[in-house]
Write a protein that holds these residues in place. Sequence first.
Motif, PDB file in Angstrom:
ATOM      1  N   ARG A  55       0.846  -1.194   0.000  1.00  0.00           N
ATOM      2  CA  ARG A  55       0.000   0.000   0.000  1.00  0.00           C
ATOM      3  C   ARG A  55       0.878   1.240   0.000  1.00  0.00           C
ATOM      4  O   ARG A  55       1.719   1.411   0.881  1.00  0.00           O
ATOM      5  N   THR A  56       0.656   2.113  -0.974  1.00  0.00           N
ATOM      6  CA  THR A  56       1.436   3.349  -1.020  1.00  0.00           C
ATOM      7  C   THR A  56       1.014   4.294   0.093  1.00  0.00           C
ATOM      8  O   THR A  56       1.799   5.135   0.538  1.00  0.00           O
ATOM      9  N   VAL A  57      -0.237   4.193   0.533  1.00  0.00           N
ATOM     10  CA  VAL A  57      -0.730   4.947   1.679  1.00  0.00           C
ATOM     11  C   VAL A  57      -1.281   3.935   2.678  1.00  0.00           C
ATOM     12  O   VAL A  57      -2.189   3.170   2.349  1.00  0.00           O
ATOM     13  N   VAL A  58      -0.734   3.912   3.881  1.00  0.00           N
ATOM     14  CA  VAL A  58      -1.152   2.953   4.904  1.00  0.00           C
ATOM     15  C   VAL A  58      -2.195   3.614   5.792  1.00  0.00           C
ATOM     16  O   VAL A  58      -1.949   4.691   6.358  1.00  0.00           O
ATOM     17  N   GLY A  59      -3.345   2.992   5.911  1.00  0.00           N
ATOM     18  CA  GLY A  59      -4.426   3.554   6.695  1.00  0.00           C
ATOM     19  C   GLY A  59      -4.085   3.686   8.167  1.00  0.00           C
ATOM     20  O   GLY A  59      -3.319   2.886   8.726  1.00  0.00           O
ATOM     21  N   ALA A  60      -4.667   4.690   8.795  1.00  0.00           N
ATOM     22  CA  ALA A  60      -4.420   4.920  10.222  1.00  0.00           C
ATOM     23  C   ALA A  60      -4.870   3.727  11.054  1.00  0.00           C
ATOM     24  O   ALA A  60      -4.267   3.420  12.090  1.00  0.00           O
ATOM     25  N   ASN A  61      -5.927   3.035  10.597  1.00  0.00           N
ATOM     26  CA  ASN A  61      -6.391   1.871  11.357  1.00  0.00           C
ATOM     27  C   ASN A  61      -5.351   0.757  11.354  1.00  0.00           C
ATOM     28  O   ASN A  61      -5.140   0.072  12.364  1.00  0.00           O
ATOM     29  N   ILE A  62      -4.653   0.577  10.225  1.00  0.00           N
ATOM     30  CA  ILE A  62      -3.625  -0.467  10.146  1.00  0.00           C
ATOM     31  C   ILE A  62      -2.430  -0.102  11.017  1.00  0.00           C
ATOM     32  O   ILE A  62      -1.872  -0.941  11.725  1.00  0.00           O
ATOM     33  N   LEU A  63      -2.023   1.160  10.985  1.00  0.00           N
ATOM     34  CA  LEU A  63      -0.903   1.591  11.812  1.00  0.00           C
ATOM     35  C   LEU A  63      -1.236   1.473  13.296  1.00  0.00           C
ATOM     36  O   LEU A  63      -0.417   1.005  14.099  1.00  0.00           O
ATOM     37  N   ALA A  64      -2.455   1.876  13.678  1.00  0.00           N
ATOM     38  CA  ALA A  64      -2.856   1.789  15.081  1.00  0.00           C
ATOM     39  C   ALA A  64      -2.910   0.329  15.533  1.00  0.00           C
ATOM     40  O   ALA A  64      -2.451  -0.017  16.629  1.00  0.00           O
ATOM     41  N   ALA A  65      -3.471  -0.543  14.680  1.00  0.00           N
ATOM     42  CA  ALA A  65      -3.527  -1.960  15.020  1.00  0.00           C
ATOM     43  C   ALA A  65      -2.130  -2.549  15.160  1.00  0.00           C
ATOM     44  O   ALA A  65      -1.877  -3.384  16.048  1.00  0.00           O
ATOM     45  N   SER A  66      -1.210  -2.115  14.319  1.00  0.00           N
ATOM     46  CA  SER A  66       0.167  -2.616  14.386  1.00  0.00           C
ATOM     47  C   SER A  66       0.813  -2.254  15.714  1.00  0.00           C
ATOM     48  O   SER A  66       1.523  -3.081  16.319  1.00  0.00           O
ATOM     49  N   ARG A  67       0.564  -1.066  16.196  1.00  0.00           N
ATOM     50  CA  ARG A  67       1.141  -0.660  17.481  1.00  0.00           C
ATOM     51  C   ARG A  67       0.542  -1.481  18.623  1.00  0.00           C
ATOM     52  O   ARG A  67       1.258  -1.865  19.570  1.00  0.00           O
ATOM     53  N   ILE A  68      -0.748  -1.770  18.545  1.00  0.00           N
ATOM     54  CA  ILE A  68      -1.393  -2.579  19.586  1.00  0.00           C
ATOM     55  C   ILE A  68      -0.837  -3.997  19.586  1.00  0.00           C
ATOM     56  O   ILE A  68      -0.558  -4.578  20.637  1.00  0.00           O
ATOM     57  N   ILE A  69      -0.644  -4.571  18.388  1.00  0.00           N
ATOM     58  CA  ILE A  69      -0.093  -5.929  18.298  1.00  0.00           C
ATOM     59  C   ILE A  69       1.336  -5.956  18.825  1.00  0.00           C
ATOM     60  O   ILE A  69       1.727  -6.876  19.553  1.00  0.00           O
ATOM     61  N   LEU A  70       2.120  -4.944  18.470  1.00  0.00           N
ATOM     62  CA  LEU A  70       3.486  -4.868  18.984  1.00  0.00           C
ATOM     63  C   LEU A  70       3.485  -4.828  20.506  1.00  0.00           C
ATOM     64  O   LEU A  70       4.237  -5.549  21.169  1.00  0.00           O
ATOM     65  N   GLN A  71       2.620  -4.001  21.067  1.00  0.00           N
ATOM     66  CA  GLN A  71       2.532  -3.905  22.526  1.00  0.00           C
ATOM     67  C   GLN A  71       2.110  -5.248  23.124  1.00  0.00           C
ATOM     68  O   GLN A  71       2.647  -5.694  24.147  1.00  0.00           O
ATOM     69  N   HIS A  72       1.161  -5.912  22.489  1.00  0.00           N
ATOM     70  CA  HIS A  72       0.673  -7.212  22.966  1.00  0.00           C
ATOM     71  C   HIS A  72       1.793  -8.251  22.957  1.00  0.00           C
ATOM     72  O   HIS A  72       1.994  -8.969  23.946  1.00  0.00           O
ATOM     73  N   LEU A  73       2.526  -8.336  21.864  1.00  0.00           N
ATOM     74  CA  LEU A  73       3.617  -9.307  21.777  1.00  0.00           C
ATOM     75  C   LEU A  73       4.724  -8.981  22.764  1.00  0.00           C
ATOM     76  O   LEU A  73       5.324  -9.878  23.369  1.00  0.00           O
ATOM     77  N   TRP A  74       5.003  -7.706  22.946  1.00  0.00           N
ATOM     78  CA  TRP A  74       6.035  -7.300  23.893  1.00  0.00           C
ATOM     79  C   TRP A  74       5.648  -7.680  25.315  1.00  0.00           C
ATOM     80  O   TRP A  74       6.461  -8.193  26.080  1.00  0.00           O
ATOM     81  N   ARG A  75       4.390  -7.455  25.675  1.00  0.00           N
ATOM     82  CA  ARG A  75       3.913  -7.772  27.022  1.00  0.00           C
ATOM     83  C   ARG A  75       3.995  -9.271  27.311  1.00  0.00           C
ATOM     84  O   ARG A  75       4.408  -9.690  28.381  1.00  0.00           O
ATOM     85  N   THR A  76       3.606 -10.095  26.333  1.00  0.00           N
ATOM     86  CA  THR A  76       3.561 -11.534  26.579  1.00  0.00           C
ATOM     87  C   THR A  76       4.943 -12.129  26.779  1.00  0.00           C
ATOM     88  O   THR A  76       5.091 -13.135  27.473  1.00  0.00           O
ATOM     89  N   GLN A  77       5.976 -11.537  26.194  1.00  0.00           N
ATOM     90  CA  GLN A  77       7.304 -12.117  26.341  1.00  0.00           C
ATOM     91  C   GLN A  77       8.115 -11.468  27.463  1.00  0.00           C
ATOM     92  O   GLN A  77       9.217 -11.902  27.753  1.00  0.00           O
ATOM     93  N   GLN A  78       7.560 -10.426  28.096  1.00  0.00           N
ATOM     94  CA  GLN A  78       8.261  -9.779  29.199  1.00  0.00           C
ATOM     95  C   GLN A  78       7.921 -10.420  30.544  1.00  0.00           C
ATOM     96  O   GLN A  78       8.544 -10.116  31.546  1.00  0.00           O
ATOM     97  N   GLY A  79       6.919 -11.299  30.561  1.00  0.00           N
ATOM     98  CA  GLY A  79       6.549 -11.957  31.814  1.00  0.00           C
ATOM     99  C   GLY A  79       5.641 -11.085  32.651  1.00  0.00           C
ATOM    100  O   GLY A  79       5.367  -9.924  32.330  1.00  0.00           O
ATOM    101  N   PRO A  80       5.138 -11.617  33.782  1.00  0.00           N
ATOM    102  CA  PRO A  80       4.217 -10.851  34.628  1.00  0.00           C
ATOM    103  C   PRO A  80       4.898  -9.628  35.221  1.00  0.00           C
ATOM    104  O   PRO A  80       6.086  -9.634  35.522  1.00  0.00           O
TER     105      PRO A  80
END
Length: 271
Positions: free
Chosen positions: A205-230
């Motif tokens: 996509r030459t222009v990436v939608g704000a919804n895709i960028l926002a979702a990407s940040r949420i997924i990154l945060q989710h993956l980061w949290r799961t591997q950092q432990g409680p």
Amino acid sequence: MPFDLGATVRLTADCLDPGGTPTTAATAVVTVTLPDGTTATPAVTETSTTGRYQADHITTLAGRHTVRWVWTSPAHAYTDAFDVREAAPPAIISLADGRRHLKKTDTADDDEIRVWIEATTRAVEQFVGPVVVRTVTETVRFTSARAVALTLTPALSLEGVTSRRPGGPAYRVEDLKLDPATGLVETADGGVLYGPLDVTYRVGRTVVGANILAASRIILQHLWRTQQGPGRPQRGVDDYDVSEPLPGLGFAIPNRAVQLLDPDSLGPEVG
């Protein structure tokens, strides 16, 4: 962590005697097997630590490399592996963006963040199709057809089409039509295509939608949290809940990200 293509990988290993004590060996050889099956044997030196050896390998190919150390007197061996990124791995958000979203104020975790950004990119693109613009080559297997469908969409442009049959017909990009949304390729004059073909085309996509960028940040945060432990409780935890696994994606995409990606979703066949 994967190394960047062209970077120098410092290989280290310990020579141990039969009792497990680090020991200086009579000879030491390290062999690096590259992804294409070729090998390299970089020069080996013993460090200031007895029995610890090192060698530097300059990466020239992307992919999995295996490392084999062999010593004599005492006889000892050790096997390891490392990965090398492609020259421009797809990244849906930048390292600076990822660092900022994870509230990292220094560069100590940069290598790990880059890995999770690459994983996030793979997850998002499996859900909505290619986002990062890049060139791919696909083999389309068919005998003859009025139109053929490419696997990846959005497809931005055709770069080249080559027959895989000896003496097969040649096709000029200028004589073909591409539907970016469906990936359908057909001749401009409505003629028949004869395969199989190797098709090189640009996707993303030459222009990436704000919804895709926002979702990407949420997924990154989710993956980061799961591997950092409680850790200590965090506000907004519900944003990272996962009600049920997605086909081919498991629990990689939390609910809030699914909702944001839904307008661009490939549908129930995702994965």
